[in-house]
Write a protein that holds these residues in place. Structure first.
Motif, PDB file in Angstrom:
ATOM      1  N   ALA A 246     -26.871  -4.925  -1.476  1.00  7.06           N
ATOM      2  CA  ALA A 246     -25.992  -6.108  -1.394  1.00  7.06           C
ATOM      3  C   ALA A 246     -24.861  -5.842  -0.401  1.00  7.06           C
ATOM      4  O   ALA A 246     -24.497  -6.716   0.397  1.00  7.06           O
ATOM      5  N   ASN A 249     -26.096  -6.170   3.137  1.00  7.20           N
ATOM      6  CA  ASN A 249     -26.223  -7.589   3.514  1.00  7.20           C
ATOM      7  C   ASN A 249     -24.855  -8.199   3.779  1.00  7.20           C
ATOM      8  O   ASN A 249     -24.651  -8.860   4.802  1.00  7.20           O
ATOM      9  N   ASP A 250     -23.944  -7.923   2.863  1.00 10.42           N
ATOM     10  CA  ASP A 250     -22.612  -8.515   2.960  1.00 10.42           C
ATOM     11  C   ASP A 250     -21.923  -8.102   4.259  1.00 10.42           C
ATOM     12  O   ASP A 250     -21.299  -8.901   4.942  1.00 10.42           O
ATOM     13  N   LYS A 251     -22.044  -6.819   4.604  1.00 13.62           N
ATOM     14  CA  LYS A 251     -21.335  -6.295   5.794  1.00 13.62           C
ATOM     15  C   LYS A 251     -22.200  -6.339   7.048  1.00 13.62           C
ATOM     16  O   LYS A 251     -21.764  -5.898   8.109  1.00 13.62           O
TER      17      LYS A 251
END
Ligand SMILES: Cc1ncc(COP(=O)(O)O)c(C=O)c1O
Length: 341
Positions: A246, A249-251
């Motif tokens: 996660a 994906n976020d960064k």
């Protein structure tokens, strides 16, 4: 004849020599790394020579450290003559010595290929006596090569590449630490003839990004173009793999260093993660240590972009510490962006 060995440069060399010695009747294995006659020879000759020639005024001694014999023997002798003598060992980026001296840790993450010949190691030879070496300074291949040429041009000293390292590192140390009246002796152990096709060859220097006329920047340029608030994205080995994904994906990052107590102990990359999770979907609920790979390698701040690009082409991203000791990651995309700016 092939001699199979374990990984690591000096380890391979040692292995080959040992095996040759076993196989060849009447052969002799000098074993400069662990044969203690090495440092003793410098204790009996190089140390007294320096003490005599400086009439006891020497205050600092600097030398490259490879097997450690010349530094350890000479420094031991000089320190026995005067407690004031400070010794400065010159190390390379890609070698374990400096970190081992400063932390007591043999950190394999410090080991990566470098070009300077004769100094720095991926092992701890018995001839390195850390108790008589006060400081280590690391010098890059480029700074050493440039200084080697300056020594020939400006001082008429046709010396080898590690001599450039020794002088560059000693001057770095001297800038901050020497005071008027101090006498520093720098050991230059090698002549220049072996480097005519290397540091004394303009094309070779240019091809390695060591001549200033090459338009490439360095890791420093990438790092200093980042915001003051730059923070490396990291995970801990106890983090859940699904949380790490996660975070990726976020960064929008494809590889993340794994840190513990301020040290990089490994890495995770999206390619390998994907393969492992496809093989075993239950892994996403496991922790990062289950899928952790080797750490990315650390490089010097003034590594040129062409050198960095050859490293990231072969391996993963690289890591570098900025002047504030913050760790940065440099990926293929960062290098491409810097080159095409
Ligand atoms: C060219 C060169 N420079 C420096 C050194 C380092 O000296 P020492 O092995 O005594 O640490 C060596 C060692 O063989 C060398 O070959």
């Amino acid at each position: 004849m092939p001699y199979e060995c374990i990984s690591g440069r000096s380890q391979v060399l040692l292995c080959n020599c040992k095996k040759l010695n076993q196989d060849l009747p009447n052969s002799f294995y000098p074993n400069q790394y662990d044969n203690l006659s090495n440092w003793k020879a410098h204790y009996e000759t190089t140390g007294p020579e320096i003490w005599k020639d400086t009439e006891g005024t020497v205050t600092h001694f600097a030398a490259g450290v490879g097997t450690g014999g010349s530094m350890s023997g000479t420094a031991k002798y000089l320190k026995e003559q005067s407690e004031k003598v400070v010794s400065v060992g010159i190390d390379t980026y890609g070698s374990v010595f400096k970190k081992y001296k400063e932390t007591g840790e043999f950190d394999e993450n410090e080991v990566y290929p470098y070009l300077t010949e004769g100094i720095g190691e991926d092992i701890l030879p018995k001839n390195v006596n850390f108790s008589v070496i006060d400081h280590f300074i690391k010098v890059t291949d480029k700074d050493a090569a440039v200084m080697t040429r300056r020594l020939a041009k400006e001082e008429g000293l046709f010396v080898g590449w590690s001599c450039g390292s020794a002088v560059h590192g000693a001057l770095e140390y001297a800038k901050e630490n020497l005071k008027k009246g101090d006498v520093m002796v720098i050991l230059l152990p090698d002549h220049g003839t072996r480097y005519l096709g290397k540091v004394y060859n303009d094309d070779w220097m240019r091809n390695h990004g060591f001549l200033e006329d090459k338009a490439y920047g360095t890791a420093r340029d990438i790092v200093s173009s980042r915001d003051v608030g730059y923070q490396l994205v990291v995970v801990k080995k106890t983090d859940k793999i699904k949380d790490a994904i996660a975070l990726m994906n976020d960064k929008s990052v494809s590889q993340i260093p794994v840190m513990e107590d301020g040290q990089v102990i490994g890495s995770i990359t999206d390619n390998k993660l994907l393969l492992k999770i496809i093989e075993n979907p239950a892994l996403k609920d496991a922790t990062v240590d289950q899928v952790m790979e080797d750490s990315m390698h650390f490089v010097a701040l003034d590594s040129t972009l062409d050198v960095l690009s050859s490293m990231v082409e072969r391996e993963k991203a690289v890591l570098v510490r900025d002047e504030l000791h913050r760790v940065h990651i440099i990926t293929k995309h960062d290098i491409l962006a810097a080159i095409t700016k």
